[in-house]
Motif scaffolding. Sequence first.
Motif, short mmCIF file in Angstrom:
data_model
loop_
_atom_site.label_atom_id
_atom_site.label_comp_id
_atom_site.label_asym_id
_atom_site.label_seq_id
_atom_site.Cartn_x
_atom_site.Cartn_y
_atom_site.Cartn_z
N LEU A 59 12.50 -4.00 -8.91
CA LEU A 59 12.86 -5.42 -8.81
C LEU A 59 12.42 -6.17 -10.06
CD1 LEU A 59 14.20 -7.27 -6.72
CD2 LEU A 59 11.93 -7.82 -5.90
N MET A 60 11.25 -5.84 -10.58
CA MET A 60 10.78 -6.47 -11.80
C MET A 60 11.65 -6.08 -13.00
SD MET A 60 6.71 -5.97 -11.13
CE MET A 60 6.20 -6.40 -12.75
N LEU A 61 12.07 -4.83 -13.07
CA LEU A 61 12.94 -4.39 -14.16
C LEU A 61 14.31 -5.07 -14.07
CD1 LEU A 61 12.08 -0.61 -14.41
CD2 LEU A 61 11.57 -2.38 -16.07
N ASN A 62 14.81 -5.28 -12.88
CA ASN A 62 16.09 -5.99 -12.73
C ASN A 62 15.97 -7.46 -13.13
OD1 ASN A 62 17.64 -3.81 -11.95
ND2 ASN A 62 17.09 -4.05 -9.79
N ALA A 63 14.82 -8.05 -12.91
CA ALA A 63 14.60 -9.42 -13.37
C ALA A 63 14.63 -9.49 -14.89
CB ALA A 63 13.27 -9.95 -12.84
N VAL A 64 14.04 -8.50 -15.54
CA VAL A 64 14.08 -8.44 -17.00
C VAL A 64 15.51 -8.23 -17.48
CG1 VAL A 64 13.35 -7.05 -18.98
CG2 VAL A 64 11.71 -7.65 -17.21
N ASN A 65 16.28 -7.38 -16.81
CA ASN A 65 17.68 -7.16 -17.19
C ASN A 65 18.49 -8.44 -17.07
OD1 ASN A 65 17.36 -4.49 -17.81
ND2 ASN A 65 17.96 -3.77 -15.79
N LEU A 66 18.26 -9.20 -16.02
CA LEU A 66 18.96 -10.47 -15.84
C LEU A 66 18.64 -11.43 -16.97
CD1 LEU A 66 20.76 -12.26 -14.04
CD2 LEU A 66 18.69 -12.94 -12.86
N ASN A 67 17.39 -11.47 -17.37
CA ASN A 67 16.99 -12.32 -18.49
C ASN A 67 17.63 -11.87 -19.79
OD1 ASN A 67 15.54 -14.64 -18.21
ND2 ASN A 67 13.55 -13.64 -18.20
N ARG A 89 0.81 -1.21 0.00
CA ARG A 89 0.00 0.00 0.00
C ARG A 89 0.85 1.26 0.00
NH1 ARG A 89 -5.50 -1.07 2.59
NH2 ARG A 89 -5.61 -3.31 2.51
N ASN A 90 2.10 1.14 0.34
CA ASN A 90 3.00 2.29 0.37
C ASN A 90 3.56 2.52 -1.04
OD1 ASN A 90 4.90 4.23 0.91
ND2 ASN A 90 5.73 3.19 2.70
N ALA A 91 3.51 3.76 -1.51
CA ALA A 91 3.92 4.06 -2.88
C ALA A 91 5.41 3.83 -3.09
CB ALA A 91 3.55 5.50 -3.22
N ILE A 92 6.22 4.07 -2.09
CA ILE A 92 7.67 3.87 -2.24
C ILE A 92 7.98 2.39 -2.37
CG2 ILE A 92 9.88 4.15 -1.08
CD1 ILE A 92 8.82 6.77 0.03
N LEU A 93 7.29 1.54 -1.62
CA LEU A 93 7.50 0.10 -1.75
C LEU A 93 7.01 -0.43 -3.10
CD1 LEU A 93 6.62 -1.15 1.83
CD2 LEU A 93 8.86 -0.86 0.79
N VAL A 94 5.98 0.19 -3.65
CA VAL A 94 5.52 -0.19 -4.98
C VAL A 94 6.58 0.16 -6.02
CG1 VAL A 94 3.79 0.29 -6.77
CG2 VAL A 94 3.07 -0.10 -4.42
N LEU A 95 7.20 1.34 -5.88
CA LEU A 95 8.27 1.72 -6.80
C LEU A 95 9.47 0.79 -6.69
CD1 LEU A 95 8.23 5.62 -6.53
CD2 LEU A 95 7.60 4.24 -8.49
#
Length: 135
Positions: free
Chosen positions: A36-44, A25-31
Amino acid sequence: MHLAYPAVLSALLFCTGLYGVLARRNAILVLMSVELMLNAVNLNLVAFDVWLSRAAEETLHSGQVLALFTIAIAAAEIGIGLAIVLAVHRNRGTSDIDRLRDTAEGHEPDGPDGDASGGAASAPRSATEKAEATA
């Protein structure tokens, strides 16, 4: 190294980030979860680039170039997103995403039962009353 190891790690990172986006629910944690999702894509991207460069004779390293491009976009996104979150936190006093719903025009904060605070007992306000309330 086999391609399955970075692919599984990337899938786990992406699922963790997706859970963070959907559950927090916290906007900073959502960012942070989006990062984290973008880093997973970079790893792939990098893992598949290394795997494909071993099979092909010409190495373009396009996966690594796309990873650098993604990192640049992620840096711009986090800069703008954090600035927006800080501006909203200064004005509203919270970065809770559920509480920021009432920023829409004519939307009243929720009461304890989930309905609008007035419920069915309050009469609908006219357009001039809404304009005076927002001014």
